[in-house]
Motif scaffolding. Structure first.
Motif, PDB file in Angstrom:
ATOM      1  N   GLN A 161       5.293   3.993 -13.109  1.00 20.59           N
ATOM      2  CA  GLN A 161       5.713   3.498 -11.794  1.00 20.59           C
ATOM      3  C   GLN A 161       4.643   2.611 -11.177  1.00 20.59           C
ATOM      4  O   GLN A 161       4.948   1.601 -10.541  1.00 20.59           O
ATOM      5  CB  GLN A 161       6.018   4.676 -10.870  1.00 20.59           C
ATOM      6  N   LEU A 162       3.372   2.967 -11.376  1.00 22.80           N
ATOM      7  CA  LEU A 162       2.294   2.161 -10.824  1.00 22.80           C
ATOM      8  C   LEU A 162       2.273   0.777 -11.478  1.00 22.80           C
ATOM      9  O   LEU A 162       1.970  -0.216 -10.823  1.00 22.80           O
ATOM     10  CB  LEU A 162       0.951   2.865 -11.041  1.00 22.80           C
ATOM     11  N   LYS A 163       2.619   0.718 -12.738  1.00 23.63           N
ATOM     12  CA  LYS A 163       2.681  -0.578 -13.402  1.00 23.63           C
ATOM     13  C   LYS A 163       3.752  -1.461 -12.769  1.00 23.63           C
ATOM     14  O   LYS A 163       3.552  -2.668 -12.559  1.00 23.63           O
ATOM     15  CB  LYS A 163       2.961  -0.385 -14.888  1.00 23.63           C
ATOM     16  N   GLU A 164       4.891  -0.867 -12.448  1.00 21.47           N
ATOM     17  CA  GLU A 164       5.963  -1.627 -11.802  1.00 21.47           C
ATOM     18  C   GLU A 164       5.524  -2.102 -10.409  1.00 21.47           C
ATOM     19  O   GLU A 164       5.829  -3.232 -10.000  1.00 21.47           O
ATOM     20  CB  GLU A 164       7.215  -0.759 -11.705  1.00 21.47           C
ATOM     21  N   VAL A 165       4.788  -1.234  -9.682  1.00 19.05           N
ATOM     22  CA  VAL A 165       4.292  -1.616  -8.350  1.00 19.05           C
ATOM     23  C   VAL A 165       3.306  -2.768  -8.465  1.00 19.05           C
ATOM     24  O   VAL A 165       3.322  -3.709  -7.657  1.00 19.05           O
ATOM     25  CB  VAL A 165       3.638  -0.400  -7.660  1.00 19.05           C
ATOM     26  N   ARG A 166       2.427  -2.724  -9.479  1.00 22.95           N
ATOM     27  CA  ARG A 166       1.444  -3.795  -9.665  1.00 22.95           C
ATOM     28  C   ARG A 166       2.142  -5.128  -9.890  1.00 22.95           C
ATOM     29  O   ARG A 166       1.752  -6.151  -9.329  1.00 22.95           O
ATOM     30  CB  ARG A 166       0.544  -3.475 -10.858  1.00 22.95           C
ATOM     31  N   LEU A 167       3.168  -5.133 -10.722  1.00 20.62           N
ATOM     32  CA  LEU A 167       3.896  -6.369 -10.978  1.00 20.62           C
ATOM     33  C   LEU A 167       4.604  -6.874  -9.720  1.00 20.62           C
ATOM     34  O   LEU A 167       4.661  -8.081  -9.456  1.00 20.62           O
ATOM     35  CB  LEU A 167       4.906  -6.154 -12.101  1.00 20.62           C
TER      36      LEU A 167
ATOM     37  N   LEU B 258       0.822  -1.208   0.000  1.00 20.21           N
ATOM     38  CA  LEU B 258       0.000   0.000   0.000  1.00 20.21           C
ATOM     39  C   LEU B 258       0.858   1.260   0.000  1.00 20.21           C
ATOM     40  O   LEU B 258       0.519   2.267  -0.645  1.00 20.21           O
ATOM     41  CB  LEU B 258      -0.935  -0.005   1.224  1.00 20.21           C
ATOM     42  N   ARG B 259       1.985   1.215   0.679  1.00 18.21           N
ATOM     43  CA  ARG B 259       2.886   2.366   0.701  1.00 18.21           C
ATOM     44  C   ARG B 259       3.499   2.596  -0.687  1.00 18.21           C
ATOM     45  O   ARG B 259       3.607   3.725  -1.154  1.00 18.21           O
ATOM     46  CB  ARG B 259       3.977   2.137   1.749  1.00 18.21           C
ATOM     47  N   ALA B 260       3.857   1.508  -1.378  1.00 16.20           N
ATOM     48  CA  ALA B 260       4.427   1.636  -2.720  1.00 16.20           C
ATOM     49  C   ALA B 260       3.393   2.181  -3.702  1.00 16.20           C
ATOM     50  O   ALA B 260       3.717   2.999  -4.578  1.00 16.20           O
ATOM     51  CB  ALA B 260       4.944   0.280  -3.202  1.00 16.20           C
ATOM     52  N   VAL B 261       2.133   1.746  -3.541  1.00 14.86           N
ATOM     53  CA  VAL B 261       1.066   2.258  -4.416  1.00 14.86           C
ATOM     54  C   VAL B 261       0.884   3.748  -4.197  1.00 14.86           C
ATOM     55  O   VAL B 261       0.761   4.534  -5.150  1.00 14.86           O
ATOM     56  CB  VAL B 261      -0.254   1.493  -4.162  1.00 14.86           C
ATOM     57  N   ALA B 262       0.864   4.167  -2.954  1.00 11.71           N
ATOM     58  CA  ALA B 262       0.655   5.584  -2.656  1.00 11.71           C
ATOM     59  C   ALA B 262       1.802   6.445  -3.159  1.00 11.71           C
ATOM     60  O   ALA B 262       1.613   7.613  -3.517  1.00 11.71           O
ATOM     61  CB  ALA B 262       0.464   5.770  -1.147  1.00 11.71           C
ATOM     62  N   GLU B 263       3.022   5.902  -3.188  1.00 11.49           N
ATOM     63  CA  GLU B 263       4.195   6.676  -3.611  1.00 11.49           C
ATOM     64  C   GLU B 263       4.404   6.675  -5.120  1.00 11.49           C
ATOM     65  O   GLU B 263       5.259   7.401  -5.624  1.00 11.49           O
ATOM     66  CB  GLU B 263       5.439   6.112  -2.911  1.00 11.49           C
ATOM     67  N   ALA B 264       3.638   5.848  -5.859  1.00 13.44           N
ATOM     68  CA  ALA B 264       3.790   5.798  -7.324  1.00 13.44           C
ATOM     69  C   ALA B 264       3.393   7.150  -7.914  1.00 13.44           C
ATOM     70  O   ALA B 264       2.270   7.622  -7.731  1.00 13.44           O
ATOM     71  CB  ALA B 264       2.928   4.694  -7.917  1.00 13.44           C
TER      72      ALA B 264
END
Length: 372
Positions: free
Chosen positions: A40-46, A29-35
């Motif tokens: 960047q969000l695509k990288e977080v999803r993967l 959740l922290r990585a999603v919020a920081e995208a």
């Protein structure tokens, strides 16, 4: 056989421990919020919701648990994955909205700016008038034929009855194409569109009714009335019983269609190697219609007060040309003509200098309108 391990505690499996599941969820959740971007969000999803993410790997451990322990572990891991998925969707909606708002600002068009600083382009008047000339003959039932601009000497000269010592073969008139090996070459930049006559006869069985517009090349200097690259419109008819009268009728129809009805034409004897007999075609001046002849009070710039304008060369196809193309001269005869496209443009629109046609000045082409 040993009994099932019903005392197995899933909490002892590290990836399924409540604290570990909570840690992986919070990290995702922290990585999603920081995208900060959709990339960047695509990288977080993967990394946190893909098939190789920590929670996905933990989910695989559930299958090894006793049946009684699977439900709690599944709820714990499934709930965490669902929170991450919802957070990703929400963040994606935010980032897409930011992107759309940014595009509206960065790609905005100020409709109050002047719109006519750059003139609209159009095809060159030589192109449009060549098509207009061609359309007249197509309307008579002619077919459009084409040939290569780099032509073999046989098609350009020999098959058209140019003798080996004809002056047109010399470097004074013809551009010869150098052979790749540097040796002698039998290829030239075609000096006229007449080679298409031979190609048309080789490709088709009589009767043949073709018209061939195209670019030609000669070693002329560029001046007000000459250019080394110019355009011609070649016409050829080969059929049974063809006479000079048919040629005269086609020329009269072209003159009427191109310059206006009621204009007279005349033939003057001439010579071309590929026609016999040959003639130059003059048409009555479409501006003064002969009224300027001998009348100093009514001078005509178009015809020079002569009353006539030369428009074409023509004649009955020489039997040698037909023989070279394999046509039975006892059965078939034909006629051919050649029209200058630049010359027609000069007459039809009062253009006096060839430089205007080749220098690409938009002020010249814009005068002819935006015809497409």
């Amino acid at each position: 056989m040993s009994a099932p391990n019903n005392s197995y505690d899933p909490v002892e499996v590290t990836p399924l421990h409540p604290d570990e599941v909570a840690r992986m969820r919070d990290e995702a959740l922290r990585a999603v919020a920081e995208a900060a971007s959709l990339e960047q969000l695509k990288e977080v999803r993967l990394a946190h919701a893909g098939d190789r993410s920590p929670l996905a790997l933990a989910n695989r451990e559930i299958g090894a648990l006793p049946p009684a322990a699977r439900a709690d572990a599944g709820k714990r891991v499934g709930g965490a994955r669902r929170e991450i998925s919802e957070a990703i969707k929400a963040r994606q909606a935010e980032l897409e909205a930011e992107r759309d708002a940014r595009v509206l600002v960065e790609e905005a068009v100020d409709v109050t700016l002047p719109w006519d600083r750059s003139q609209r382009g159009a095809r060159h008047p030589l192109t449009t008038i060549a098509e207009r000339m061609t359309d007249i003959f197509v309307g008579m039932g002619f077919e459009v034929a084409e040939g290569p601009e780099i032509e073999a000497e046989w098609f350009n000269f020999d098959a058209l009855n140019f003798l080996p010592d004809h002056p047109a073969r010399t470097m004074q008139d013809t551009f010869f194409v150098e052979a790749p090996s540097g040796g002698p070459s039998n290829m030239v930049l075609r000096t006229h569109t007449s080679p298409v006559q031979v190609r048309a006869l080789l490709d088709r069985e009589p009767p043949v009714y073709v018209v061939a517009p195209g670019k030609t090349f000669r070693t002329d200097e560029l001046d007000a009335t000459h250019t080394p690259v110019f355009h011609q419109l070649e016409g050829l008819v080969v059929d049974e019983g063809i006479t000079m009268a048919h040629l005269r009728g086609a020329i009269d129809a072209f003159v009427s269609g191109m310059f206006g009805a009621g204009l007279k034409t005349r033939f003057r004897p001439s010579y071309f190697p590929f026609t016999e007999p040959s003639a130059e075609v003059d048409m009555q001046c479409f501006v003064c219609r002969g009224a300027s002849v001998g009348n100093p009070d009514r001078p005509c710039r178009t015809c020079g007060s002569e009353g006539w304008i030369e428009v074409a060369g023509c004649g009955i196809v020489n039997p040698r040309v037909l023989t070279a193309a394999g046509v039975d001269t006892e059965r078939y005869s034909g006629w051919a003509f050649g029209l200058g496209v630049e010359r027609t443009l000069m007459f039809a629109h009062g253009v006096s200098d060839m430089h205007d046609m080749v220098e690409g000045d938009v002020r010249f082409t814009s005068a002819f309108g935006m015809e497409i």
